[in-house]
Every structure is written in structure tokens, then in C-alpha cells.
Design a protein around this motif. Sequence first.
Motif, short mmCIF file in Angstrom:
data_model
loop_
_atom_site.label_atom_id
_atom_site.label_comp_id
_atom_site.label_asym_id
_atom_site.label_seq_id
_atom_site.Cartn_x
_atom_site.Cartn_y
_atom_site.Cartn_z
N ASP A 22 20.02 56.68 -45.46
CA ASP A 22 21.29 56.66 -44.74
C ASP A 22 22.10 55.38 -44.98
O ASP A 22 23.13 55.18 -44.35
CB ASP A 22 21.10 56.90 -43.24
N PRO A 26 22.05 59.64 -48.29
CA PRO A 26 21.97 60.41 -47.04
C PRO A 26 20.62 61.11 -46.95
O PRO A 26 20.24 61.85 -47.87
CB PRO A 26 23.11 61.43 -47.17
N THR A 29 20.29 64.29 -42.54
CA THR A 29 21.50 65.09 -42.54
C THR A 29 21.17 66.53 -42.15
O THR A 29 20.02 66.99 -42.27
CB THR A 29 22.18 65.10 -43.92
N GLN A 50 24.32 67.37 -35.42
CA GLN A 50 24.77 65.98 -35.54
C GLN A 50 24.48 65.19 -34.26
O GLN A 50 24.07 64.03 -34.32
CB GLN A 50 26.26 65.93 -35.88
N GLU A 116 22.56 64.98 -51.32
CA GLU A 116 23.89 64.50 -51.01
C GLU A 116 24.00 63.05 -51.49
O GLU A 116 23.00 62.43 -51.86
CB GLU A 116 24.16 64.59 -49.51
N ARG A 219 27.61 56.34 -39.15
CA ARG A 219 27.71 57.38 -38.12
C ARG A 219 28.48 56.92 -36.88
O ARG A 219 28.63 57.68 -35.94
CB ARG A 219 26.31 57.82 -37.69
#
Length: 266
Positions: A22, A26, A29, A50, A116, A219
Motif C-alpha cells: 500500500d 496496492p 484492496t 473500503q 494493481e 487512503r
Amino acid sequence: MPDESPTRGDLAVEGLLFDLDDVLVPVHTVLQWQWAWRPNGPRLPPAHAQAVLKRALRAWDRRRWTGLTGRAPPVTPDDQRAHLASLLDGLAGRPLSRDESEAVVARFQHPSGPIESFPEVKPRLEGWIRAGLRVGIVTPWPLETARRILRRAELDDRWLLLTADEAPTAYLPAPTAYRHAVERLGTPRRKTVYVGDLFWSDVHAAARAGLRSILLDRRDLWPHVADDRIRSLDSLDEVLRRAPTAEARSAATGPESSDRADDLPR
């Protein structure tokens, strides 16, 4: 992205240490958890997932910090697996059977599904290396898992300096872990900067080990952190050109010492 590579003199640092998950790639996720749960798992509603991920990351930050400061046993790889199982129950909205939970967590820890990326990471890392900085990566993931994550993200796994395969005394976020990583990086501690995504057990843990630390808060978990906080690696050079604040120079004493309740891990 245009070449905006800094020079080593511009930044007054010699080494950069990065957390892996992160920060550079990522990992926690919705896509990765959805892949790990297939073919039997339900479709994860993005907003719910999320919210669960954010709560779980703050809870894990607190657990690691209490282990570091002696209010709980230090975390181990088994604790990380238990954390992931708890996170999975949150995503499911119910406790899962042991067999199902262990199977999903094992898949999550050995990713081979879709990957990702953060688009700025690779060009920024390459720019810092061209500028003469040494770059290293530390992670509480096992070595083979970390290598798999980096290779799938097309990042150089030779940058790995510390993984869960080290001795227990060097398991992150122990101060010895950061010190071992700096020794392997080969730069003076006072000229080495650490970048992590957890406010207490990454950033303040590294500060307790004598490193200047930067919070990469992709985030927006800690919006009230005013100093040495960035949302993208594109902003790191600007922070590095500034002198560290008094807060950044001092090691943390714990969440209870903060006068900003919103910054505490929950």
C-alpha cells in the motif's frame, strides 16, 4: 511523466526506505480480496469493503504499536494471519468457517491474480536511483510473497532488504528491524528516510529507531496529521527539501500522548 529527477544535493538525504504494501504496490484492496475469495465468495460491495479495510488497517496499526511499546506481546506472522482472518470476517459480515477463512487468507498471502499499481511509483524510484540515492524496501511479508508482489508490479525485487523471514527480533516494527535495514542499505541513519502508510506502527516506529519518517496516507486515514504527510510519492521530494519539524524529529511515546484524537489508531 516528465523527467523531474532530483539531484542528491537537492534532497540532503542518501537513502530511502519504503514499506511495500500500500506504499509501493496496492495490496489491501477490494480487487485483491475479491480474487482471493473466488470462486466461492460473494461479490464485495465496494463502499462496504473500503470501510472495512480502513477500520482493519487502523486496528492493525494499534495492535502493532501496543506490541512495540510493551502493552501487548510483539506481533508475529501468526498475528498477521489472525488479523487477515478478522478482516475477512468483516468483509463477509459474519464469521467464516475455519477452513474457508484459512483458504482465502492463504490465497491472499500468495497473490497470483490481477495486479494493481500506483502509476507514479516506478518512475519515481528510477528517478531517485538516477539521482544517486540508495533505495530499499522492508516488509512484514515472507520473502517469496514480497518477491511475487514486486515482480508482478514490475519492480526490482533486489531492493528488498528485510522480510518476515528474518529473526523474530528483526520483525517489523521492532527498532532492530529498521536498524538492520539501514545497515543493509549502507547509508547513515540520519540521512535515511523511511516512508510508510501506518501512522503509529510504521512512521512513529521508524522514528523511535532514529529515522526521519514520512506518512504516505493514500487512503486519507489520518487527515489531521499536519507534518510530513503526503498522499502520493509525487510529493515526497518537496517534503524532503524541507527541514524536519520538531514533531518529526522526536520519537513517539504512544497514541495516548497525542492531543489530536482523530489521529489515534482505532
